[in-house]
Design a protein around this motif. Structure first.
Motif, mmCIF file in Angstrom:
data_model
loop_
_atom_site.group_PDB
_atom_site.id
_atom_site.type_symbol
_atom_site.label_atom_id
_atom_site.label_comp_id
_atom_site.label_asym_id
_atom_site.label_seq_id
_atom_site.Cartn_x
_atom_site.Cartn_y
_atom_site.Cartn_z
ATOM 1 N N VAL A 1 27.291 -60.202 -39.797
ATOM 2 C CA VAL A 1 25.791 -59.727 -40.731
ATOM 3 C C VAL A 1 25.587 -59.010 -40.192
ATOM 4 C CG1 VAL A 1 24.389 -60.199 -42.418
ATOM 5 C CG2 VAL A 1 26.598 -62.254 -42.478
ATOM 6 N N TYR A 2 25.589 -57.608 -40.027
ATOM 7 C CA TYR A 2 25.452 -56.898 -39.130
ATOM 8 C C TYR A 2 24.293 -56.041 -40.124
ATOM 9 C CZ TYR A 2 25.032 -53.461 -35.590
ATOM 10 O OH TYR A 2 24.269 -52.445 -35.008
ATOM 11 N N LEU A 3 23.407 -56.215 -39.783
ATOM 12 C CA LEU A 3 21.897 -55.654 -40.817
ATOM 13 C C LEU A 3 21.271 -54.647 -39.537
ATOM 14 C CD1 LEU A 3 21.055 -58.679 -43.012
ATOM 15 C CD2 LEU A 3 22.387 -56.482 -43.937
ATOM 16 N N ASN A 4 21.488 -54.342 -38.650
ATOM 17 C CA ASN A 4 21.348 -53.750 -37.577
ATOM 18 C C ASN A 4 21.736 -52.511 -36.892
ATOM 19 O OD1 ASN A 4 19.126 -53.107 -35.638
ATOM 20 N ND2 ASN A 4 20.142 -54.212 -34.245
ATOM 21 N N SER A 5 21.778 -51.221 -38.442
ATOM 22 C CA SER A 5 22.636 -49.617 -38.224
ATOM 23 C C SER A 5 21.505 -48.862 -37.770
ATOM 24 C CB SER A 5 23.131 -49.568 -39.590
ATOM 25 O OG SER A 5 24.484 -50.281 -39.982
ATOM 26 N N ALA A 6 20.200 -49.274 -38.177
ATOM 27 C CA ALA A 6 18.390 -48.207 -37.561
ATOM 28 C C ALA A 6 18.977 -48.146 -35.804
ATOM 29 C CB ALA A 6 17.967 -48.342 -37.748
ATOM 30 N N ALA A 7 19.519 -49.482 -35.426
ATOM 31 C CA ALA A 7 19.868 -49.049 -33.817
ATOM 32 C C ALA A 7 20.875 -48.232 -33.372
ATOM 33 C CB ALA A 7 20.034 -50.408 -33.236
ATOM 34 N N ILE A 8 22.071 -48.839 -33.611
ATOM 35 C CA ILE A 8 23.719 -48.468 -33.244
ATOM 36 C C ILE A 8 24.686 -48.640 -34.998
ATOM 37 C CG2 ILE A 8 25.482 -48.363 -32.059
ATOM 38 C CD1 ILE A 8 23.638 -49.357 -30.054
ATOM 39 N N HIS A 9 24.676 -48.140 -36.152
ATOM 40 C CA HIS A 9 25.780 -48.264 -36.713
ATOM 41 C C HIS A 9 27.490 -48.302 -36.187
ATOM 42 C CE1 HIS A 9 27.817 -47.372 -40.386
ATOM 43 N NE2 HIS A 9 26.438 -47.593 -41.648
ATOM 44 N N PRO A 10 27.984 -48.996 -36.354
ATOM 45 C CA PRO A 10 28.908 -49.363 -35.823
ATOM 46 C C PRO A 10 30.000 -48.215 -36.467
ATOM 47 C CG PRO A 10 28.619 -51.816 -37.555
ATOM 48 C CD PRO A 10 27.619 -50.080 -37.341
ATOM 49 N N MET A 11 31.325 -48.003 -35.562
ATOM 50 C CA MET A 11 31.456 -46.800 -35.842
ATOM 51 C C MET A 11 33.558 -47.594 -36.731
ATOM 52 S SD MET A 11 34.522 -45.272 -32.940
ATOM 53 C CE MET A 11 33.111 -44.189 -32.584
ATOM 54 N N SER A 12 33.459 -46.516 -38.110
ATOM 55 C CA SER A 12 34.245 -47.024 -38.648
ATOM 56 C C SER A 12 36.192 -46.717 -38.048
ATOM 57 C CB SER A 12 34.798 -45.873 -40.021
ATOM 58 O OG SER A 12 35.216 -44.418 -39.294
ATOM 59 N N THR A 13 37.070 -47.814 -38.704
ATOM 60 C CA THR A 13 38.095 -47.934 -38.297
ATOM 61 C C THR A 13 39.131 -46.265 -38.066
ATOM 62 O OG1 THR A 13 39.205 -48.022 -40.212
ATOM 63 C CG2 THR A 13 38.377 -49.866 -38.576
ATOM 64 N N PRO B 1 16.972 -46.227 -44.869
ATOM 65 C CA PRO B 1 17.544 -47.247 -44.746
ATOM 66 C C PRO B 1 16.949 -48.538 -44.233
ATOM 67 C CG PRO B 1 17.957 -45.870 -43.429
ATOM 68 C CD PRO B 1 17.108 -45.343 -44.014
ATOM 69 N N ILE B 2 16.168 -48.306 -43.468
ATOM 70 C CA ILE B 2 15.064 -49.307 -42.608
ATOM 71 C C ILE B 2 13.919 -49.795 -43.813
ATOM 72 C CG2 ILE B 2 13.449 -49.338 -40.850
ATOM 73 C CD1 ILE B 2 15.021 -46.247 -39.871
ATOM 74 N N VAL B 3 13.584 -51.415 -43.533
ATOM 75 C CA VAL B 3 13.166 -52.383 -43.877
ATOM 76 C C VAL B 3 11.908 -53.026 -43.085
ATOM 77 C CG1 VAL B 3 14.093 -54.221 -44.967
ATOM 78 C CG2 VAL B 3 12.252 -53.843 -46.142
ATOM 79 N N SER B 4 10.886 -53.236 -42.103
ATOM 80 C CA SER B 4 10.074 -53.779 -41.478
ATOM 81 C C SER B 4 8.920 -54.540 -41.846
ATOM 82 C CB SER B 4 9.671 -52.712 -40.185
ATOM 83 O OG SER B 4 10.411 -51.752 -40.033
ATOM 84 N N PHE B 5 8.757 -55.647 -41.186
ATOM 85 C CA PHE B 5 7.819 -56.521 -41.459
ATOM 86 C C PHE B 5 7.867 -57.312 -40.492
ATOM 87 C CE2 PHE B 5 10.235 -56.852 -44.846
ATOM 88 C CZ PHE B 5 9.827 -56.747 -46.228
ATOM 89 N N ALA B 6 5.689 -57.075 -39.981
ATOM 90 C CA ALA B 6 4.858 -58.096 -38.717
ATOM 91 C C ALA B 6 5.047 -59.182 -39.215
ATOM 92 C CB ALA B 6 3.768 -57.840 -39.219
ATOM 93 N N LEU B 7 5.220 -59.867 -38.001
ATOM 94 C CA LEU B 7 5.371 -61.010 -37.408
ATOM 95 C C LEU B 7 5.218 -61.242 -35.983
ATOM 96 C CD1 LEU B 7 6.212 -64.396 -38.514
ATOM 97 C CD2 LEU B 7 8.966 -63.961 -37.172
ATOM 98 N N GLU B 8 4.246 -62.955 -36.099
ATOM 99 C CA GLU B 8 3.307 -62.867 -34.877
ATOM 100 C C GLU B 8 5.033 -63.668 -33.767
ATOM 101 O OE1 GLU B 8 -0.188 -65.063 -32.357
ATOM 102 O OE2 GLU B 8 0.308 -65.112 -34.744
ATOM 103 N N ASN B 9 4.731 -63.104 -32.710
ATOM 104 C CA ASN B 9 5.616 -63.639 -31.743
ATOM 105 C C ASN B 9 7.810 -63.829 -32.300
ATOM 106 O OD1 ASN B 9 7.696 -65.041 -29.596
ATOM 107 N ND2 ASN B 9 7.008 -66.776 -30.048
ATOM 108 N N ALA B 10 7.768 -62.572 -33.067
ATOM 109 C CA ALA B 10 9.198 -62.460 -33.521
ATOM 110 C C ALA B 10 10.360 -62.827 -33.105
ATOM 111 C CB ALA B 10 9.304 -61.087 -34.712
#
Length: 390
Positions: free
Chosen positions: A22-34, A334-343
């Motif tokens: 389950v890849y939910l990190n496309s804001a870092a690097i988006h997978p390349m399509s085939t 495309p981004i949702v962020s949350f605070a969490l101590e020691n994430a």
């Protein structure tokens, strides 16, 4: 059928990719399509066999990709230059404006990219005055930017969509306020291009830049710098190279025409002639041409609407679990962020479940894309619920 289900039916995203887990990190690097990967393979196959044919073909690919990106953000191809990365583009804008300049003032904000904040804080050592606006309720309003502008302000610099928390500036309002004071605006659009609709004409933005390995679904090493046409003639040329030339002739070899100088040349007058220096990554261009065609065919607004349902579910579910939201609820990015101590304590659980999100010391960021489904979101929500209850 629900809106989410209808969009999944109309837009076959998942089969375009080969995603592990389950890849939910496309804001870092988006997978390349085939399809993009296949374009790279075709390019590499030609590179194995020859050089000249590839060189001729990739010049056309480069022009085609630039024209497609121009359509995506509503500009002319002549207003675009190839650059190696977003930050290279931002640095070139500063150099073109004659910055750093002692006594000059720049306005930016805490939601801008971390490398950019380092850039502007470093310029203070060279006599540049910099105002970094803090977030208020996870946002920065156009009014606060307007209030920060001074008579010596030379630039307003921001991220259209913040990598920090997904906040999206009202770029048209920011530009209207800045332009009323005679100040140009630069926008980092790496988290916007391909993720939210962009119209540089409507916003009036003066400069913007992005790499292509995020929501444009390309690869590292190539990006675009947009320069509004009325600025091109007024900017300094910060560096020089063969990509700026329309023609180049020598006059010292046998049978060549005589000239006062050993070489003669004609430089262009568009954005590429102002900022391009050398060759861009050809394999990345091949991949990008395919992905840009897909984005234009499908429509960024359609992809945004598909993703929005997942973002809203994340905001609602994680808030109910007690996580502190860092992203404005009305955000359409495309981004949702949350605070969490020691994430980072989440990492073992995520790794065991095969889920990838972006972890920082005291916050985490989730960024779903076209290949994700609501099942992916619920899988993450369930894991985070177990983490809270442990």
């Amino acid at each position: 059928m629900s809106q989410q289900g209808q969009l999944m039916h109309d837009l076959p995203h998942r089969e375009r990719f080969q995603i592990d887990g389950v890849y939910l990190n496309s804001a870092a690097i988006h997978p390349m399509s085939t399809a993009s990967a296949d374009a790279v393979k075709r390019y590499l196959a030609e590179r194995l066999r020859s050089g000249t044919a590839v060189g001729d073909a990739i010049a056309d690919e480069r022009n085609d990709a630039k024209a497609l990106f121009a359509r995506l953000i509503n500009c002319e191809a002549g207003e675009l230059a190839w650059v190696g990365s977003t930050m290279i583009g931002e640095n070139l804008v500063l150099a073109g404006l004659g910055l750093p300049e002692k006594g000059a003032h720049i306005v930016t904000d805490a939601a801008h990219f971390q490398g950019s904040l380092y850039l502007y804080q470093s310029l203070q050592q060279e006599g540049v005055e910099v105002t970094v606006l803090p977030l208020q309720d996870n946002e920065i309003s156009p009014e606060r930017i307007d209030q920060a502008i001074r008579p010596n302000t030379k630039l307003v610099a921001l991220s259209q969509v913040s990598a920090l928390n997904g906040f999206e500036h009202d770029l048209a309002a920011v530009c209207a306020a800045a332009h009323a004071r005679g100040v140009p605006v630069y926008a980092d659009i790496i988290q916007a291009a391909g993720a939210v609709p962009i119209d540089v004409r409507a916003s009036g933005v003066d400069f913007c830049a992005c790499s292509t390995y995020k929501w444009l679904m390309g690869d590292f090493g190539v990006g675009f710098l947009y320069v509004r046409s009325d600025h091109i003639g007024a900017l300094r040329r910060p560096q020089r190279g063969y990509r700026q030339l329309l023609s180049f002739d020598t006059h010292f070899l046998p049978h060549e025409s005589p000239h006062d100088h050993p070489v003669s040349f004609v430089a262009g007058a568009d954005a590429s002639a102002l900022f391009e220096v050398g060759t861009s990554g050809s394999a990345a261009v091949a991949a990008l041409k395919v992905s840009l065609g897909y984005l234009l065919e499908t429509g960024v607004a359609t992809l945004q609407a598909y993703r929005r349902t997942m973002v809203v579910r994340l905001q609602d579910a994680l808030a109910s679990l007690g996580f502190q939201a860092l992203t404005p609820y009305a955000s359409n990015g495309p981004i949702v962020s949350f605070a969490l101590e020691n994430a980072m304590a989440l990492k073992p659980l995520l790794d065991a479940a095969g889920i990838q999100i972006q972890l920082y010391q005291h916050r985490f960021r989730v960024s779903p894309s076209m290949f994700n489904s609501m099942d992916d979101i619920e899988f993450l929500v369930d894991l985070l619920a177990r983490f809270v209850r442990r």
